[in-house]
Design a protein around this motif. Sequence first.
Motif, PDB file in Angstrom:
ATOM      1  N   VAL A 285       0.846  -1.204   0.000  1.00  0.00           N
ATOM      2  CA  VAL A 285       0.000   0.000   0.000  1.00  0.00           C
ATOM      3  C   VAL A 285       0.883   1.256   0.000  1.00  0.00           C
ATOM      4  N   ASP A 286       1.899   1.258   0.866  1.00  0.00           N
ATOM      5  CA  ASP A 286       2.784   2.438   0.948  1.00  0.00           C
ATOM      6  C   ASP A 286       3.485   2.682  -0.387  1.00  0.00           C
ATOM      7  N   LEU A 287       3.924   1.587  -1.009  1.00  0.00           N
ATOM      8  CA  LEU A 287       4.633   1.745  -2.281  1.00  0.00           C
ATOM      9  C   LEU A 287       3.686   2.264  -3.380  1.00  0.00           C
ATOM     10  N   ALA A 288       2.448   1.799  -3.350  1.00  0.00           N
ATOM     11  CA  ALA A 288       1.479   2.279  -4.362  1.00  0.00           C
ATOM     12  C   ALA A 288       1.245   3.782  -4.200  1.00  0.00           C
ATOM     13  N   ILE A 289       1.140   4.249  -2.956  1.00  0.00           N
ATOM     14  CA  ILE A 289       0.943   5.699  -2.728  1.00  0.00           C
ATOM     15  C   ILE A 289       2.188   6.456  -3.188  1.00  0.00           C
ATOM     16  N   GLN A 290       3.348   5.893  -2.850  1.00  0.00           N
ATOM     17  CA  GLN A 290       4.607   6.547  -3.270  1.00  0.00           C
ATOM     18  C   GLN A 290       4.709   6.632  -4.795  1.00  0.00           C
ATOM     19  N   LYS A 291       4.353   5.539  -5.460  1.00  0.00           N
ATOM     20  CA  LYS A 291       4.451   5.535  -6.933  1.00  0.00           C
ATOM     21  C   LYS A 291       3.473   6.535  -7.555  1.00  0.00           C
ATOM     22  N   THR A 292       2.326   6.702  -6.929  1.00  0.00           N
ATOM     23  CA  THR A 292       1.348   7.680  -7.430  1.00  0.00           C
ATOM     24  C   THR A 292       1.955   9.087  -7.356  1.00  0.00           C
ATOM     25  N   CYS A 293       2.572   9.394  -6.204  1.00  0.00           N
ATOM     26  CA  CYS A 293       3.219  10.721  -6.052  1.00  0.00           C
ATOM     27  C   CYS A 293       4.329  10.879  -7.082  1.00  0.00           C
ATOM     28  N   GLU A 294       5.134   9.817  -7.246  1.00  0.00           N
ATOM     29  CA  GLU A 294       6.247   9.910  -8.205  1.00  0.00           C
ATOM     30  C   GLU A 294       5.727  10.139  -9.622  1.00  0.00           C
ATOM     31  N   PHE A 295       4.593   9.528  -9.926  1.00  0.00           N
ATOM     32  CA  PHE A 295       4.012   9.725 -11.261  1.00  0.00           C
ATOM     33  C   PHE A 295       3.622  11.194 -11.453  1.00  0.00           C
ATOM     34  N   PHE A 296       2.939  11.753 -10.472  1.00  0.00           N
ATOM     35  CA  PHE A 296       2.544  13.169 -10.571  1.00  0.00           C
ATOM     36  C   PHE A 296       3.793  14.045 -10.724  1.00  0.00           C
ATOM     37  N   GLU A 297       4.803  13.757  -9.885  1.00  0.00           N
ATOM     38  CA  GLU A 297       6.031  14.578  -9.933  1.00  0.00           C
ATOM     39  C   GLU A 297       6.739  14.386 -11.284  1.00  0.00           C
ATOM     40  N   SER A 298       6.631  13.180 -11.861  1.00  0.00           N
ATOM     41  CA  SER A 298       7.335  12.912 -13.125  1.00  0.00           C
ATOM     42  C   SER A 298       6.766  13.741 -14.288  1.00  0.00           C
ATOM     43  N   VAL A 299       5.501  14.150 -14.165  1.00  0.00           N
ATOM     44  CA  VAL A 299       4.959  15.009 -15.222  1.00  0.00           C
ATOM     45  C   VAL A 299       5.108  16.484 -14.844  1.00  0.00           C
ATOM     46  N   GLY A 300       5.751  16.728 -13.720  1.00  0.00           N
ATOM     47  CA  GLY A 300       6.052  18.113 -13.322  1.00  0.00           C
ATOM     48  C   GLY A 300       5.025  18.726 -12.381  1.00  0.00           C
ATOM     49  N   ILE A 301       4.252  17.873 -11.709  1.00  0.00           N
ATOM     50  CA  ILE A 301       3.229  18.408 -10.803  1.00  0.00           C
ATOM     51  C   ILE A 301       3.574  18.053  -9.349  1.00  0.00           C
ATOM     52  N   LYS A 302       3.769  19.085  -8.541  1.00  0.00           N
ATOM     53  CA  LYS A 302       4.208  18.906  -7.156  1.00  0.00           C
ATOM     54  C   LYS A 302       3.046  18.514  -6.253  1.00  0.00           C
ATOM     55  N   THR A 303       3.376  17.877  -5.129  1.00  0.00           N
ATOM     56  CA  THR A 303       2.335  17.226  -4.331  1.00  0.00           C
ATOM     57  C   THR A 303       2.180  17.748  -2.889  1.00  0.00           C
ATOM     58  N   HIS A 304       2.784  18.900  -2.582  1.00  0.00           N
ATOM     59  CA  HIS A 304       2.606  19.463  -1.226  1.00  0.00           C
ATOM     60  C   HIS A 304       2.301  20.955  -1.294  1.00  0.00           C
ATOM     61  N   PHE A 305       1.588  21.439  -0.292  1.00  0.00           N
ATOM     62  CA  PHE A 305       1.315  22.886  -0.215  1.00  0.00           C
ATOM     63  C   PHE A 305       2.612  23.693  -0.264  1.00  0.00           C
ATOM     64  N   SER A 306       3.628  23.204   0.449  1.00  0.00           N
ATOM     65  CA  SER A 306       4.889  23.973   0.536  1.00  0.00           C
ATOM     66  C   SER A 306       5.498  24.200  -0.849  1.00  0.00           C
ATOM     67  N   ASP A 307       5.249  23.255  -1.792  1.00  0.00           N
ATOM     68  CA  ASP A 307       5.778  23.427  -3.156  1.00  0.00           C
ATOM     69  C   ASP A 307       5.136  24.619  -3.869  1.00  0.00           C
ATOM     70  N   TYR A 308       3.993  25.075  -3.355  1.00  0.00           N
ATOM     71  CA  TYR A 308       3.270  26.180  -3.980  1.00  0.00           C
ATOM     72  C   TYR A 308       3.365  27.450  -3.123  1.00  0.00           C
ATOM     73  N   GLY A 309       4.328  27.442  -2.182  1.00  0.00           N
ATOM     74  CA  GLY A 309       4.533  28.617  -1.328  1.00  0.00           C
ATOM     75  C   GLY A 309       3.432  28.809  -0.294  1.00  0.00           C
ATOM     76  N   LEU A 310       2.702  27.734   0.015  1.00  0.00           N
ATOM     77  CA  LEU A 310       1.612  27.847   0.995  1.00  0.00           C
ATOM     78  C   LEU A 310       1.920  26.998   2.224  1.00  0.00           C
ATOM     79  N   GLY A 311       1.353  27.405   3.372  1.00  0.00           N
ATOM     80  CA  GLY A 311       1.585  26.655   4.610  1.00  0.00           C
ATOM     81  C   GLY A 311       0.314  26.535   5.424  1.00  0.00           C
ATOM     82  N   ARG A 312       0.517  26.398   6.720  1.00  0.00           N
ATOM     83  CA  ARG A 312      -0.575  26.148   7.668  1.00  0.00           C
ATOM     84  C   ARG A 312      -1.730  27.154   7.569  1.00  0.00           C
ATOM     85  N   GLU A 313      -1.425  28.361   7.116  1.00  0.00           N
ATOM     86  CA  GLU A 313      -2.459  29.412   7.068  1.00  0.00           C
ATOM     87  C   GLU A 313      -3.631  29.062   6.145  1.00  0.00           C
ATOM     88  N   VAL A 314      -3.453  28.046   5.273  1.00  0.00           N
ATOM     89  CA  VAL A 314      -4.546  27.709   4.334  1.00  0.00           C
ATOM     90  C   VAL A 314      -5.650  26.897   5.005  1.00  0.00           C
TER      91      VAL A 314
END
Length: 384
Positions: A320-349
């Motif tokens: 299960v953990d590897l499947a979630i990791q691979k999903t994130c890697e797939f998104f990142e591989s097309v250039g799409i980041k997966t955390h708020f911090s990657d978009y300059g956003l934090g806890r305030e959202v």
Amino acid sequence: MLNFQFYNPTRIIFGKETVSELSQQLPAQAKVLILYGGESAVKNGTIDEVKKALGEREYFEFGGIEPNPHYETLLKAVALVKQHQIDFLLAVGGGSVIDGTKFVSLATCYEGDPWEILSRKKVPVTALPIGTVLTLPATGSEMNCRGVVTRAETKEKLSFRTPLVYPQFSILDPTKTYTLPERQLANGIVDSFMHTLEQYLTYPIDAKVPDYFAEGVLRTLIEIAPDVLSQPDNYEARANFMWAATVALNGFLATGVPEDWTTHRIGHELTALYGIDHARTLAIILPALLEVKKEAKRGKLLQYAKRVWDITEGSDEQKVDLAIQKTCEFFESVGIKTHFSDYGLGREVIEPILQQMEKHGQINLGEHQDITLSTSRQILEKAL
Ligand code: NZQ
Ligand code: ZN
């Protein structure tokens, strides 16, 4: 399998040089409004091609529908339709133009305040007929009865759904995607991947047809993504991409299965408040949602691990953990980041998003309606 009804009246006209088919699809006497976005469809010649295909029919134009189409803009189109008694709407563009056109078709025929269509106070009963020429594979709007509209004034992004807005026909010419920038291609890949997942990653119910179909769509997107991104005129890659994106949200994958649209519900609030592209909001929320709901979704996550990512080694937890990791890697591989911090956003959202979700009644989400605001808070915390 759950009980279901399936209805989809949209005719798909798929392939190279199919814009000329318009002429056969439109009533001979139709008075047409061509709706489009910014400049892309004009610049790449699609609008000229469309006009030519209309032949002798009378037509008007309405350009300038923005990404995440604005309610305010669409009302101007409604006024134009009424002024000239237009009777057919032709959308030329991506999800935003098509969704916007659907809203115009409903709002034109609606007696009361058109905002009620979005706030779901009343159910519309009539709409103008629409057709589409798709230029961006992503949303499935070309073959479904959904739409999403943003009220810029109040930063609210709300959806509607009614069989009245199924397009009568949609023209899908993969060569129309050749001019898409990488950012939109990546968005389209992730959006259609997510549509598939939200109808798939729930709990097992032995619905083999939609499951194998969904896995086929997911594997197709993973396989073609590198070619779609690196080879602008690879027809086969673009054709497979276009059809995968349509099938991902034309209702078929939802037949007989539970659904979990939590990621989209939270994502819409994020786009409305912070202007992040629709697909990118999904890539931020999904991995966090899967972490939080790992136990409840274990059965389907294991199936996903095995059949989509070919993960066969390790304990169930590791798979299960590897499947979630691979999903994130797939998104990142097309250039799409997966955390708020990657978009300059934090806890305030967190608070503003939860407040909007509460206002819009997004308080019992998920396949078991157990994703309350406090679960959404956990998801948002994990996505930081
Ligand atoms: O405005 P122009 O100049 O045409 O440029 C557009 C726009 O800036 C550009 N583009 C489109 N086709 C192009 C092109 N550029 C070059 N060449 C082409 N062939 O792409 C940009 C983004 O277009 P947009 O229509 O906004 O993208 P998309 O198709 O991803 O649609 C996103 C909207 O659809 C909604 C989203 O929330 C968002 O508002 N969704 C609609 C759904 C539905 N109806 O079922 C489901 C989805 O989950 C989604 O929520
Ligand atoms: Zn989407």
